[in-house]
Design an enzyme around this catalytic site. Structure first.
Site, short mmCIF file in Angstrom:
data_model
loop_
_atom_site.label_atom_id
_atom_site.label_comp_id
_atom_site.label_asym_id
_atom_site.label_seq_id
_atom_site.Cartn_x
_atom_site.Cartn_y
_atom_site.Cartn_z
N LYS A 1 7.94 16.59 4.93
CA LYS A 1 6.48 16.44 5.10
C LYS A 1 6.16 15.02 5.54
CE LYS A 1 2.88 15.10 2.94
NZ LYS A 1 2.11 14.70 4.12
N GLU B 1 11.04 5.81 -3.57
CA GLU B 1 11.02 4.51 -2.89
C GLU B 1 9.56 4.11 -2.77
OE1 GLU B 1 13.53 2.73 -2.17
OE2 GLU B 1 15.14 4.19 -2.43
N CYS C 1 7.13 -2.01 3.14
CA CYS C 1 7.35 -2.09 1.69
C CYS C 1 8.17 -3.32 1.33
CB CYS C 1 8.05 -0.84 1.21
SG CYS C 1 9.53 -0.47 2.14
N GLU D 1 -0.12 -4.94 -3.75
CA GLU D 1 0.47 -4.77 -2.42
C GLU D 1 -0.67 -4.72 -1.40
OE1 GLU D 1 2.36 -0.96 -1.61
OE2 GLU D 1 4.01 -2.03 -0.67
P1 NAD Z 1 1.14 7.43 0.11
O1 NAD Z 1 1.76 7.33 -1.22
O2 NAD Z 1 -0.33 7.50 0.23
O3 NAD Z 1 1.71 8.68 0.91
C1 NAD Z 1 3.10 8.90 1.08
C2 NAD Z 1 3.32 10.37 1.37
O4 NAD Z 1 2.97 11.11 0.21
C3 NAD Z 1 2.47 10.94 2.51
O5 NAD Z 1 3.22 11.88 3.23
C4 NAD Z 1 1.33 11.60 1.78
O6 NAD Z 1 0.74 12.65 2.51
C5 NAD Z 1 2.05 12.13 0.54
N1 NAD Z 1 1.18 12.39 -0.60
C6 NAD Z 1 -0.04 11.84 -0.87
N2 NAD Z 1 -0.53 12.36 -2.02
C7 NAD Z 1 0.36 13.25 -2.48
C8 NAD Z 1 0.42 14.09 -3.62
N3 NAD Z 1 -0.56 14.11 -4.51
N4 NAD Z 1 1.50 14.85 -3.79
C9 NAD Z 1 2.52 14.81 -2.90
N5 NAD Z 1 2.52 14.06 -1.80
C10 NAD Z 1 1.46 13.27 -1.58
O7 NAD Z 1 1.73 6.18 0.92
P2 NAD Z 1 1.38 5.71 2.40
O8 NAD Z 1 0.02 5.10 2.37
O9 NAD Z 1 1.67 6.80 3.38
O10 NAD Z 1 2.50 4.58 2.62
C11 NAD Z 1 2.36 3.31 2.13
C12 NAD Z 1 3.09 3.12 0.83
O11 NAD Z 1 4.45 3.50 0.97
C13 NAD Z 1 3.14 1.66 0.41
O12 NAD Z 1 2.88 1.55 -0.97
C14 NAD Z 1 4.56 1.24 0.71
O13 NAD Z 1 5.03 0.17 -0.04
C15 NAD Z 1 5.30 2.49 0.44
N6 NAD Z 1 6.60 2.46 1.14
C16 NAD Z 1 7.75 2.30 0.40
C17 NAD Z 1 8.97 2.20 1.05
C18 NAD Z 1 10.27 2.03 0.28
O14 NAD Z 1 11.31 2.35 0.82
N7 NAD Z 1 10.23 1.55 -0.96
C19 NAD Z 1 9.04 2.32 2.43
C20 NAD Z 1 7.85 2.48 3.14
C21 NAD Z 1 6.64 2.57 2.47
#
Ligand code: NAD
Length: 450
Positions: free
Chosen positions: A153, A228, A262, A352
């Protein structure tokens, strides 16, 4: 119901896609379940060959994938090309790993104990918008190598490269049903994957906030999860460091991908004796970051992902910053490179930002540097700049973070494990370690008694 995909550099729509819901998610899980036994039982060398073919197709289509990623995320084209190059490397690496992730034989009384690595079944992969294809590949590679089938997804804002990759997987003759992509809201498609009884594991990358929901949701079925999550990493500069080198590198450790990384070293900790000189050099280096049209080969920083995200980022800058760079006017979600002086208690140093805003924080000595660097709920990445090798190692061991670099800000490699301490998550991606997250260990005792 449809979903409009927008280019964040122009605010123009670039695709209109059907928005999947629960039914489409259930169908994808059913396809993945049906494809699982044959994929698991495929001879390792054949699974390896198919993953290698996919790696080759990614290489062949590198420019196309680069353009898709650059337009959909607003990434500078040169950076996007590097990311797609890594995606190919990831599939090459895990193609080679298929038959190297074995078990062991363990000396025991009365017979032989052996361990086997068993595929989990259908795994749900939920990824964010900042590195859509890269992060998808970090999960797909080990998941497929271990013999699992997947439902991926992507984030709704950035689904295009994942959809193209799924087509390439079919072209590579990876059987139908092994790789499924479902584009829809996290609260519907993501939530359904988490609660679906036929999904054995969730590999999640995203915010710590949603990571908590994933963990809570998975608890009902003791579903496996790897997380992650976010970061607030420290770039620690000691006064004995090569200041020119550290300052020249620092902007790219936080403004790369417009800070939507991240691993962003968004807290720059500088020892007091070198503070004034370092800040002077840092401002000069930040001023020369090329911000603008992502399709220009010379561009180093593009726009943010959305208008809403830009508002969030802007809320972290109050008053006059130490430095504010240039950004284009007009359409596009632009935000300039910004440096602010801060204490570690300020919001900009605690949360963040996920945008091009760095907090510069002075420290007195080694002990204080370690204390400040660790004073965060996160623990993903970080850097240490010093000419003292013993200090570098001492500080590296003391920092509560998963991935560190010394006299460098580079910490992500295909061959090496990547992941966080504390609220940056658990489990490791990349390297051979990632395979452990996509297989169960089974122990079999064989009696040798006559
Ligand atoms: P997000 O948590 O809003 O979304 C991530 C994914 O989860 C998306 O596909 C989203 O549609 C899905 N999602 C949202 N709500 C959900 C739910 N209730 N149940 C299941 N899935 C759901 O994050 P974002 O805004 O897309 O990305 C930014 C964040 O990701 C930042 O906090 C960043 O630090 C983190 N990130 C971490 C890493 C790592 O490897 N540690 C890498 C990249 C990004």
């Amino acid at each position: 119901m449809t979903l409009t995909v927008v280019n964040p550099a122009t605010e123009e729509p670039i695709a209109e896609l059907p928005r999947a819901g629960e039914d489409e998610t259930n169908e994808a899980v059913a396809r993945a379940k049906a494809a699982f036994p044959a994929w698991r039982d495929l001879a390792p060398q054949d699974r390896s060959r198919l993953l290698r073919t996919l790696a080759g197709l990614v290489e062949e289509h590198a420019e196309e994938l680069t353009r898709i990623e650059s337009e959909n995320v607003g990434k500078p084209i040169a950076g996007a090309r590097g990311e797609v190059g890594m995606v190919a490397q990831v599939f090459h690496f895990y193609a080679g790993a298929v038959d190297k992730h074995g078990g062991e034989t363990i000396p025991v009384a009365g017979g032989v104990a052996a361990t086997f690595r068993e595929a989990l079944g259908v795994v749900g992969l939920i990824v964010p918008w900042n590195f859509p294809l890269n992060i998808a590949s970090w999960k797909l590679g080990p998941a497929l190598a271990c013999g699992n089938t997947v439902v991926l997804k992507p984030a709704e804002l950035t689904p295009l490269s994942a959809l193209r990759l799924a087509e390439l997987a079919l072209e590579a003759e990876i059987p139908e049903g092994v790789v499924n992509v479902v584009v829809g809201p996290g609260s519907v498609v993501g939530a359904r994957l988490i609660e679906h009884p036929d999904v054995a594991k969730i590999g999640f990358t995203g915010s710590t906030e949603v990571g908590r929901d994933v963990m809570r949701g998975a608890a009902g079925q003791i579903k496996r999860v790897t997380l992650e999550l976010g970061g607030k990493s420290a770039n620690v500069v000691f006064e004995d460091a090569d200041l020119d080198k550290a300052a020249a590198a620092a902007p790219y450790a936080v403004f790369d991908n417009a800070g939507q990384d991240c691993c962003a070293r968004s807290r720059i900790l500088v020892q007091r004796g070198a503070y004034d000189r370092f800040v002077e050099l840092l401002i000069e280096a930040t001023g020369s970051v090329k911000v603008g049209d992502p399709s220009d080969e010379a561009t180093e920083m593009g726009p943010l992902i959305s208008a809403q995200h830009r508002e969030t980022v802007a809320s972290f800058v109050n008053g006059e910053p130490l430095f504010r760079g240039e950004a284009p006017e007009g359409p596009g979600y632009w935000f300039p490179c910004t440096l602010v002086q801060a204490s570690n208690d300020d919001r900009v140093a605690r949360e963040e930002v996920f945008g091009p805003v760095a907090a510069v924080i002075p420290f007195k000595d080694e002990a204080e540097a370690i204390r400040i660097a660790n004073d965060t709920p996160y623990g993903l990445s970080g850097s240490i700049w010093t000419r003292d090798g013993a200090r570098a190692l001492r500080v590296a061991r003391a920092l509560e973070t998963g991935v560190l670099s010394v006299n460098s800000n580079s910490s992500v490699r295909v061959q090496t494990p990547f992941g966080g301490f504390k609220q940056s998550g658990f489990g490791r991606e990349l390297g051979m370690e990632a395979l452990d997250g996509y297989a169960e260990v089974k122990t079999v005792f064989l009696s040798t008694e006559a």
